[in-house]
Design a protein around this motif. Sequence first.
Motif, PDB file in Angstrom:
ATOM      1  N   GLY A  34       0.804  -0.989   0.103  1.00  0.00           N
ATOM      2  CA  GLY A  34       0.164   0.090   0.050  1.00  0.00           C
ATOM      3  C   GLY A  34       0.809   1.365   0.172  1.00  0.00           C
ATOM      4  O   GLY A  34       0.172   2.550  -0.184  1.00  0.00           O
ATOM      5  N   ALA A  35       2.087   1.286  -0.061  1.00  0.00           N
ATOM      6  CA  ALA A  35       2.913   2.310   0.080  1.00  0.00           C
ATOM      7  C   ALA A  35       2.766   3.190  -1.428  1.00  0.00           C
ATOM      8  O   ALA A  35       2.628   2.574  -2.265  1.00  0.00           O
ATOM      9  N   GLY A  36       2.822   4.440  -1.258  1.00  0.00           N
ATOM     10  CA  GLY A  36       2.660   5.332  -2.477  1.00  0.00           C
ATOM     11  C   GLY A  36       2.650   6.726  -2.264  1.00  0.00           C
ATOM     12  O   GLY A  36       2.670   7.121  -1.186  1.00  0.00           O
ATOM     13  N   GLY A  37       2.540   7.325  -3.479  1.00  0.00           N
ATOM     14  CA  GLY A  37       2.399   8.838  -3.467  1.00  0.00           C
ATOM     15  C   GLY A  37       3.126   9.467  -4.527  1.00  0.00           C
ATOM     16  O   GLY A  37       3.440   8.706  -5.542  1.00  0.00           O
ATOM     17  N   ASP A  38       3.951  10.508  -4.465  1.00  0.00           N
ATOM     18  CA  ASP A  38       4.412  11.406  -5.487  1.00  0.00           C
ATOM     19  C   ASP A  38       5.948  11.263  -5.319  1.00  0.00           C
ATOM     20  O   ASP A  38       6.520  10.529  -4.591  1.00  0.00           O
ATOM     21  N   ILE A  39       6.731  12.101  -6.040  1.00  0.00           N
ATOM     22  CA  ILE A  39       8.105  12.020  -6.076  1.00  0.00           C
ATOM     23  C   ILE A  39       8.928  12.221  -4.605  1.00  0.00           C
ATOM     24  O   ILE A  39       9.419  11.918  -4.082  1.00  0.00           O
ATOM     25  N   PHE A  40       8.044  13.334  -3.891  1.00  0.00           N
ATOM     26  CA  PHE A  40       8.320  13.718  -2.692  1.00  0.00           C
ATOM     27  C   PHE A  40       8.163  12.470  -1.659  1.00  0.00           C
ATOM     28  O   PHE A  40       9.085  12.433  -0.832  1.00  0.00           O
ATOM     29  N   GLN A  41       7.014  11.853  -1.648  1.00  0.00           N
ATOM     30  CA  GLN A  41       6.673  11.027  -0.646  1.00  0.00           C
ATOM     31  C   GLN A  41       8.091   9.835  -0.965  1.00  0.00           C
ATOM     32  O   GLN A  41       8.165   8.902   0.022  1.00  0.00           O
ATOM     33  N   PHE A  42       8.267   9.424  -2.094  1.00  0.00           N
ATOM     34  CA  PHE A  42       8.917   8.331  -2.431  1.00  0.00           C
ATOM     35  C   PHE A  42      10.449   8.771  -1.870  1.00  0.00           C
ATOM     36  O   PHE A  42      10.873   7.876  -1.198  1.00  0.00           O
ATOM     37  N   ILE A  43      10.853   9.764  -1.767  1.00  0.00           N
ATOM     38  CA  ILE A  43      12.085  10.112  -1.548  1.00  0.00           C
ATOM     39  C   ILE A  43      12.237  10.232   0.258  1.00  0.00           C
ATOM     40  O   ILE A  43      13.193   9.823   0.870  1.00  0.00           O
TER      41      ILE A  43
END
Length: 609
Positions: free
Chosen positions: A62-71
Motif C-alpha cells: 500500500g505504500a505510494g505517493g508522488d516523488i516527494f513521498q518516495f524520497i
Amino acid sequence: MATPEELAEIRARLDLVEIVSRYVTVHSSGANYLARCPFHEDKRPSLTVSREKGLFHCFGCGAGGDIFQFIMQIERLSFPEAVRRLADQVGVALRSPGRADASGSGSERARLAGLNERVAQYYQRNLQRSGVGKRAWDYLTEQRGLTPETVKQFRLGYAGPGWDLLLRTFPAEQQVLQRLGLVSLARSGQRYDRLRDRVIFPLRSVGGELIAFAGRRLSAEETTPKYLNIANSPLFKKGRELYGLSQALPGLSREHEALLVEGYLDLITLHQAGFGQAVASMGTALTAGQAKLLRRYVERVYILYDRDSAGRAAAWRGLRQLIEAGLEARVALLPAGQDPDSLVRQQGADALREILAQAQPATQFYLDTLIEDHRGRGVRGQEEILAQVRGFIAGLDSLPWRYQLIRGLASRLDLPQQEIEREMQGARTHGIMAPTVQQGGDQRGPEHQGYEERLLYFILQGELPVSRLMELFTPAEFGSYREIVATLFALYQEAEGPEQLSGPEGPALLQRWLARLTPQDGTRLRALSLSERLDDDPERAISQLLQAQRLRQTQRQLRELRRQIRQAQLAGDRQAVEQLQREQLQQSKEQAQLLREVGWQRTPSGHLS
C-alpha cells in the motif's frame, strides 16, 4: 514550506521513473513501470510507477505517493528535507527555505550530512598535500595501483596521525562530530579523533548522501585494527548499507547481476578494471538488510570472498542471507592466497572473468566445502554433516533450495533421499517439504473492480470527461467512493477544468485531488489510478457503463413509482394512480430498451443477468 508553485516546478523538472530506478530496477509494463517494492519483502514486482501521473503505488503493502513521498520513505527524510534535496538536484531556488527549518527536526539530517561533506573535503585536501598525504598517496597509487581518476571518483582521503587534528579543524562542531562517530570520548572525558593515520573511504547512501567514513591503517602498528569503521550514527547503520552501491547502480542495471566483495579496496580495484557491478559488504559477512537491499536491483549475486577459513565462513553466511532474500547466489572460487584486488592487479581482469564463468552454484559450494571439512571421519563425519545441514535448513523458506540440498546430500553421502528427508523433518515446523507461504497484500486487482471503480478508472485515465460524469451522477451514487467523487466535483467547479485528467494540466488536478483526500481514500484512488487496463476498447466500455447507469436510475425511478402508486391506492386517489401508472409504463419501456442496448435479459426468476 516551499510554495505550491515551487513544488510543481520541481515535479515538472524530475522524472519519477528515473528517480525510482536509482533505488530499484524498473521494467516497462504498458504505459507504466513495474519494480519490486523497496518498502517490504517483495517476492515479485508489486510496485507500479507512472511517469505521466508522477505517482507510485505498491499493490502489496500500500505504500505510494508522488516523488516527494518516495524520497521521504526511501531515504527516511522529512518533507522539507525531501523538497530541499530534490530542489537542489534540479536547480530550483526555494524562496522561503528558512520556513521549512522552523521546527528544527526537518534540518537535522541535512546538517549532519553537510558536516560529513566538509569533513570529506578536509580528508581529500590532506591526501593532496605533498608533505602530509604523500605516504597515503604513494600507498594508493604505487602499492595498490589506483589511478588519480579513481582516487578522485571515490573521493579517497587521508587522516593525519595526530589525536586531535579533526577536532582542531572543526572546533565548533565537536559534539556533532562525536554524534557522527568521527570523534570518541576517552575515560578522562577528553575527546579524540577516531580515525588517525589512515586512508579514508567516504561511504555514501544509495541516493548519494555522504553518511559515514572508514579508514585503512597505514602504520605497521598491530595494536589497532587494519580497517576501522565509524560507529553507528543517525546517518549510518552498518548492516543496512553496501559500500559502492551508489556508484554501482549503472553497472547493476546493465549487467543484471552483482559481484559481492568484502573490502573497500577490492571494490575500488574491480570498478577501475571495468567491473562496475561490484559492491562491498565492508569487511563483514553479508547481513539480511544488505541482501534485501541488493534484491531491489538484481536477481543474481556472485560472492568473491577470500578462500581462507574466515572468508569461507563469511561466504556460507552470505549464501544464507542471499537465498532468504530470494536471490540466485553463486560462489567464485579465487586462487588460494588471493583476494579480488590482488588477483586483478597481478593477473588482470580476464583472469577474474574466467573465474566468474566457472563460479559454483550455491548448493554445490555449500555441500562440497561441507564434505571436504569432514572427509575421512566416517559415520561420525556424516552425522555432523547432517546436523549442520539441519541447522542451515531451519527457517529456510526456499522450497527449491531445500530440495536441492537434500538431493545433493543424498548423492554425496550415498544415503537414501527419503531417509535424509525424514532426518530433516525437525528442521521445519511443518516438515522439510512444507510449502512456502507467499506474503502478499489484500489489494483488489483490476479484475475485481466494481461499477463505481471502473467509472473512476476511466476518469483517472483521462478518457471520460469530468463534466460528463457530473451530468449523469451525484456523489451519493458512488457508495464508498462518494467522498472521493464529491472532492473531484468541488475541485472541478472551483478551477473550471481541466475537462479531463490528461494532457499537461491533468496531473496537477490529480495531485490537488489526492491532497484533499484522507490518507485511506488517497491510497484507494492512487491504486485505482495505477491499476492495469482491462478494456481493449475504452470507448465501448464507457458507453456500456453509462448505459448501465441510466438503467440503474430508471430502476430506481420505477421502485419509487411503485411506492407512490401503493400510497395513492391506499388513499383512494384514482386520478393520481392513473397518472403514476402512465409514468410507470413509460419508464418500463425505457428500461426494456436499455436492457436490449446493454445486452442484459431477465432470468426465469425475474432477476437481471
